[in-house]
Scaffold this motif. Structure first.
Motif, mmCIF file in Angstrom:
data_model
loop_
_atom_site.group_PDB
_atom_site.id
_atom_site.type_symbol
_atom_site.label_atom_id
_atom_site.label_comp_id
_atom_site.label_asym_id
_atom_site.label_seq_id
_atom_site.Cartn_x
_atom_site.Cartn_y
_atom_site.Cartn_z
ATOM 1 N N THR A 98 0.833 -1.204 0.000
ATOM 2 C CA THR A 98 0.000 0.000 0.000
ATOM 3 C C THR A 98 0.867 1.253 0.000
ATOM 4 O O THR A 98 0.573 2.224 -0.719
ATOM 5 C CB THR A 98 -0.928 0.007 1.227
ATOM 6 N N LEU A 99 1.949 1.247 0.767
ATOM 7 C CA LEU A 99 2.835 2.405 0.827
ATOM 8 C C LEU A 99 3.626 2.569 -0.478
ATOM 9 O O LEU A 99 3.860 3.695 -0.928
ATOM 10 C CB LEU A 99 3.785 2.276 2.018
ATOM 11 N N ILE A 100 4.017 1.459 -1.084
ATOM 12 C CA ILE A 100 4.694 1.546 -2.384
ATOM 13 C C ILE A 100 3.770 2.189 -3.411
ATOM 14 O O ILE A 100 4.194 3.039 -4.207
ATOM 15 C CB ILE A 100 5.134 0.143 -2.861
ATOM 16 N N ARG A 101 2.505 1.830 -3.381
ATOM 17 C CA ARG A 101 1.530 2.414 -4.306
ATOM 18 C C ARG A 101 1.292 3.903 -4.035
ATOM 19 O O ARG A 101 0.891 4.636 -4.942
ATOM 20 C CB ARG A 101 0.197 1.675 -4.185
ATOM 21 N N SER A 102 1.516 4.338 -2.790
ATOM 22 C CA SER A 102 1.135 5.694 -2.395
ATOM 23 C C SER A 102 2.106 6.771 -2.858
ATOM 24 O O SER A 102 1.783 7.955 -2.800
ATOM 25 C CB SER A 102 0.997 5.768 -0.872
#
Length: 213
Positions: A98-102
Motif C-alpha cells: 500500500t505504501l509503495i503504491r502511495s
C-alpha cells in the motif's frame, strides 16, 4: 481553524514553556523537533496566540506528552518527565505494498562497474511489479535478471516518525505488455531521453515504521 484551551492561550503557553524547561530543551531545539520556527515557539510561550491542531500535535510529540496533558486540567508537575520513546515496528507485506503504491519516487541500489550505486527513480507499481524508465546507455539498462534493491520512505524529523519499505528482487528490461501498462504512469523528473523501461520483480518486501510516543 485555531485551537485554544479553556484557560486561555497564556495557560497553554505556560504549560508548554514549563514542559520544555523540565526537559532541558531550548526553544530552538523544540522548533527543530516540531518543524516550527524559533520565533513561533517564543510567541506560543509568551503571548496570546491561535494554535492549529497540527501545531498542537507536533508540540505534544516534541515534548513527549499527550495532547490532553497540555490542554486538560492542570496536573502536578512530575520531577522527571518521561522523554520520547521511539518504537520500531515491522510492517505486514500488504501494508508495505500500500505504501509503495502511495508514492512515485523511490531509490534503486545496484552494483556499478566499480562500486555500489544508489539513485532516485520515478516509478509505478503494476501487477505486483515495479517499473521505471532510464536512459538506454545507463548501467542499469544493461541488466537482465540482475539483483537489485528498491527503497521508498517517508520521514518527519519534527515528529521523529516515519516508515521505510525495502524491496529485494531482480531487474530486467520490461516486456511490451509491461511497457503498455506503465505508459503514462512514469514521468522521470530528470528529463532527457529516458525511453528504456525496466522492471523489478520483487522477491522479498519488508518494511519498518518508527513512532515516537
Amino acid at each position: 481553524m485555531g485551537t485554544q484551551t479553556a484557560g486561555g492561550p497564556s495557560d497553554l503557553g505556560t504549560r508548554i514553556r514549563h514542559r520544555r524547561q523540565a526537559l532541558g530543551l531550548s526553544t530552538s531545539e523544540v522548533a527543530e523537533r516540531t518543524g516550527l520556527t524559533t520565533a513561533r515557539i517564543d510567541h506560543i510561550e509568551s503571548r496570546p496566540f491561535a494554535l492549529t491542531g497540527a501545531e498542537l500535535v507536533r508540540l505534544a510529540h516534541a515534548l513527549g506528552v499527550a495532547v490532553d496533558d497540555l490542554t486538560g486540567p492542570q496536573r502536578p508537575a512530575t520531577p522527571h518527565p518521561a522523554p520520547l520513546a521511539p518504537v520500531l515496528e515491522p510492517m505486514r507485506s500488504d501494508e508495505c505494498i500500500t505504501l509503495i503504491r502511495s508514492v512515485t519516487v523511490g531509490r534503486i541500489a545496484y552494483a556499478g562497474v566499480d562500486e555500489l550505486v544508489v539513485i532516485p527513480v520515478n516509478y509505478c507499481y503494476r501487477d505486483e511489479l515495479i517499473l521505471f524508465r532510464t536512459a538506454a546507455d545507463s548501467a542499469v539498462a544493461q541488466y537482465d535478471l540482475a539483483p537489485i534493491a528498491f527503497e521508498v520512505d517517508r520521514l518527519d524529523e519534527g515528529m521523529q516518525d516515519g516508515w521505510s519499505v525495502l524491496v529485494n528482487g531482480l531487474v530486467r528490461p520490461a516486456t511490451e505488455p509491461e511497457i503498455r501498462t506503465a505508459t503514462g504512469h512514469v514521468d522521470p523528473w530528470a528529463g532527457g531521453t529516458r525511453d528504456t523501461y525496466m522492471t523489478i520483480e520483487p522477491h522479498r518486501i519488508t518494511g519498518r515504521r518508527i513512532r515516537s510516543w
